[in-house]
Design a protein around this motif. Sequence first.
Motif, PDB file in Angstrom:
ATOM      1  N   PRO A 174       0.832  -1.209   0.000  1.00 22.64           N
ATOM      2  CA  PRO A 174       0.000   0.000   0.000  1.00 22.64           C
ATOM      3  C   PRO A 174       0.867   1.259   0.000  1.00 22.64           C
ATOM      4  O   PRO A 174       1.940   1.306   0.617  1.00 22.64           O
ATOM      5  CB  PRO A 174      -0.797  -0.121   1.299  1.00 22.64           C
ATOM      6  CG  PRO A 174      -0.813  -1.580   1.612  1.00 22.64           C
ATOM      7  CD  PRO A 174       0.499  -2.111   1.115  1.00 22.64           C
ATOM      8  N   ALA A 175       0.410   2.276  -0.737  1.00 25.40           N
ATOM      9  CA  ALA A 175       1.110   3.550  -0.716  1.00 25.40           C
ATOM     10  C   ALA A 175       1.000   4.152   0.681  1.00 25.40           C
ATOM     11  O   ALA A 175       0.093   3.824   1.456  1.00 25.40           O
ATOM     12  CB  ALA A 175       0.498   4.498  -1.745  1.00 25.40           C
ATOM     13  N   ARG A 180      -1.559  11.712  -9.270  1.00 27.37           N
ATOM     14  CA  ARG A 180      -2.197  10.516  -9.822  1.00 27.37           C
ATOM     15  C   ARG A 180      -2.101   9.385  -8.806  1.00 27.37           C
ATOM     16  O   ARG A 180      -1.052   9.202  -8.175  1.00 27.37           O
ATOM     17  CB  ARG A 180      -1.556  10.098 -11.146  1.00 27.37           C
ATOM     18  CG  ARG A 180      -1.838  11.071 -12.286  1.00 27.37           C
ATOM     19  CD  ARG A 180      -1.563  10.446 -13.642  1.00 27.37           C
ATOM     20  NE  ARG A 180      -1.839  11.373 -14.731  1.00 27.37           N
ATOM     21  CZ  ARG A 180      -3.030  11.579 -15.277  1.00 27.37           C
ATOM     22  NH1 ARG A 180      -4.086  10.921 -14.802  1.00 27.37           N
ATOM     23  NH2 ARG A 180      -3.195  12.438 -16.266  1.00 27.37           N
ATOM     24  N   GLN A 181      -3.190   8.635  -8.692  1.00 28.42           N
ATOM     25  CA  GLN A 181      -3.233   7.481  -7.794  1.00 28.42           C
ATOM     26  C   GLN A 181      -3.734   6.257  -8.546  1.00 28.42           C
ATOM     27  O   GLN A 181      -4.467   6.382  -9.528  1.00 28.42           O
ATOM     28  CB  GLN A 181      -4.158   7.746  -6.604  1.00 28.42           C
ATOM     29  CG  GLN A 181      -3.726   8.855  -5.674  1.00 28.42           C
ATOM     30  CD  GLN A 181      -4.714   9.057  -4.535  1.00 28.42           C
ATOM     31  OE1 GLN A 181      -5.890   8.730  -4.644  1.00 28.42           O
ATOM     32  NE2 GLN A 181      -4.232   9.599  -3.428  1.00 28.42           N
ATOM     33  N   VAL A 182      -3.354   5.072  -8.060  1.00 30.07           N
ATOM     34  CA  VAL A 182      -3.863   3.808  -8.602  1.00 30.07           C
ATOM     35  C   VAL A 182      -4.235   2.917  -7.421  1.00 30.07           C
ATOM     36  O   VAL A 182      -3.474   2.802  -6.453  1.00 30.07           O
ATOM     37  CB  VAL A 182      -2.802   3.083  -9.475  1.00 30.07           C
ATOM     38  CG1 VAL A 182      -3.423   1.858 -10.138  1.00 30.07           C
ATOM     39  CG2 VAL A 182      -2.232   4.022 -10.525  1.00 30.07           C
ATOM     40  N   ASN A 194      -7.570  -4.596   1.340  1.00 25.93           N
ATOM     41  CA  ASN A 194      -6.859  -3.355   1.646  1.00 25.93           C
ATOM     42  C   ASN A 194      -7.805  -2.177   1.815  1.00 25.93           C
ATOM     43  O   ASN A 194      -7.616  -1.337   2.704  1.00 25.93           O
ATOM     44  CB  ASN A 194      -5.822  -3.061   0.558  1.00 25.93           C
ATOM     45  CG  ASN A 194      -4.534  -3.834   0.756  1.00 25.93           C
ATOM     46  OD1 ASN A 194      -3.731  -3.511   1.616  1.00 25.93           O
ATOM     47  ND2 ASN A 194      -4.339  -4.887  -0.025  1.00 25.93           N
ATOM     48  N   ALA A 195      -8.826  -2.096   0.968  1.00 22.86           N
ATOM     49  CA  ALA A 195      -9.772  -0.982   1.071  1.00 22.86           C
ATOM     50  C   ALA A 195     -10.496  -1.015   2.408  1.00 22.86           C
ATOM     51  O   ALA A 195     -10.670   0.021   3.068  1.00 22.86           O
ATOM     52  CB  ALA A 195     -10.767  -1.024  -0.082  1.00 22.86           C
ATOM     53  N   ARG A 221      -6.581   1.063   3.203  1.00 20.66           N
ATOM     54  CA  ARG A 221      -5.320   1.177   2.452  1.00 20.66           C
ATOM     55  C   ARG A 221      -5.538   0.773   0.985  1.00 20.66           C
ATOM     56  O   ARG A 221      -4.826  -0.088   0.468  1.00 20.66           O
ATOM     57  CB  ARG A 221      -4.256   0.275   3.070  1.00 20.66           C
ATOM     58  CG  ARG A 221      -3.963   0.534   4.547  1.00 20.66           C
ATOM     59  CD  ARG A 221      -2.767  -0.287   5.008  1.00 20.66           C
ATOM     60  NE  ARG A 221      -2.973  -1.708   4.760  1.00 20.66           N
ATOM     61  CZ  ARG A 221      -3.490  -2.573   5.626  1.00 20.66           C
ATOM     62  NH1 ARG A 221      -3.867  -2.156   6.817  1.00 20.66           N
ATOM     63  NH2 ARG A 221      -3.617  -3.861   5.318  1.00 20.66           N
ATOM     64  N   ALA A 222      -6.495   1.382   0.309  1.00 24.29           N
ATOM     65  CA  ALA A 222      -6.831   0.969  -1.059  1.00 24.29           C
ATOM     66  C   ALA A 222      -5.810   1.426  -2.097  1.00 24.29           C
ATOM     67  O   ALA A 222      -5.707   0.842  -3.178  1.00 24.29           O
ATOM     68  CB  ALA A 222      -8.212   1.505  -1.458  1.00 24.29           C
TER      69      ALA A 222
END
Length: 416
Positions: free
Chosen positions: A14-15, A314-316, A327-328, A332-333
């Motif tokens: 996760p970012a 930008r996110q992915v 994760n979501a 932590r999506a």
Amino acid sequence: MAHIPIKPQAEAEPAVVRDIQHYMRPGLLQLQSLPPLSLYVHLPWCLKKCPYCDFNSHEARGDGAGDNGVPEQRYIDALMADLEAALPLVWGRTVHSIFIGGGTPSLFSPAAIDRLIGDIRARLRLEPDCEITLEANPGTFEKDRFRAYRAAGVTRLSVGVQSFNDQHLKALGRVHDRAQALAAVQEAAEAFDTYNLDIMYALPGQTLPELEQDLLTALAFQPPHLSIYHLTIEPNTYFAKHPPAIPEDDQAYAMLDRITELTGRVGMDRYEISAYARPGHQCFHNTNYWQFGDYLGIGAGAHSKLSFAHRVVRQVRFREPRRYMDNALAGRAVAQDDEVRRADLPFEYMLNALRLREGFALQDFMARTGLPLTAIAKGLDAAERKGLMARDMARAWPTERGFDFLSDLQELFLAD
């Protein structure tokens, strides 16, 4: 098929979860205002993976909680957790359009779509006339299903017909046939004031008369909007490993010329490189992409592009559905979170804006990127010399030649 492609990417950890202050800190850009905001929702399951498809789609294998083999409720729970975690990034902003894409979103029951739209409305401020598009495939069509989506709040349907020719549908690996396609389009026309049909051309073994017949069949329904795509062989697809025999480029160009001619005869305007619409029926959501507007993407593999006063980000999201849900639900999506480099902004803007027949307002380039016009002056000059673009004091737009050679035109704006 009219949404932003979701390409495969390597799954990562996760970012880093960042506080809103991280995005609001001083930076190199100076955006005077923020562009319109859209919401993209990715529902990743389909009945069968098509051999040409490189979107993030996964076959429903009957292991979900719903009758359709899809874990509807858990996935919507994950979407809402994802959305709530992202709310600080878009706080106070109004959403102008929602696009529910896939996969095959029409695998989700009308009750699930009703819950999804209701849950979104509870968390975001929507424009009173917010465009809400749902992608649907004839292979998941059943009587009155489209009407039930309309009752759930969907305002616009995008039907993935691709062809009305049984032979070509089989070659494309579609799960529907001509009869199902005709029935689905008829129901869409009766249930919705505005809708889109996806059609593909330059199909394996397709002739110009066969393409004409597909288009005439589609136009007989008087659709408000058509999205028409050239079949391309994308990496990491079945067709990339086992390429079919497709029409030569000259034949494909002849098909495109015929498409533009026939749509023009019935009053449809080619407002974007792959989109034709009757007056008042352009797709706001996709137009917002091409005008470098903002979009928050939630769901497995979804992409976001968000502007702040001093940066564009930008996110992915995580790509694999089960990993995304895990994760979501844990908050932590986001798998990738990157600031767009100042040097890359001119190309990113032009990559989108040049898809539009009307081009862009010069003022909009400065407003959306925070950069001066000198950042694209060299590219504009080169494009004009080559006959690929024209401009006046207020706007710049692709010429007919520029539209025909769009990739060559876009490359002129790549950073040195």
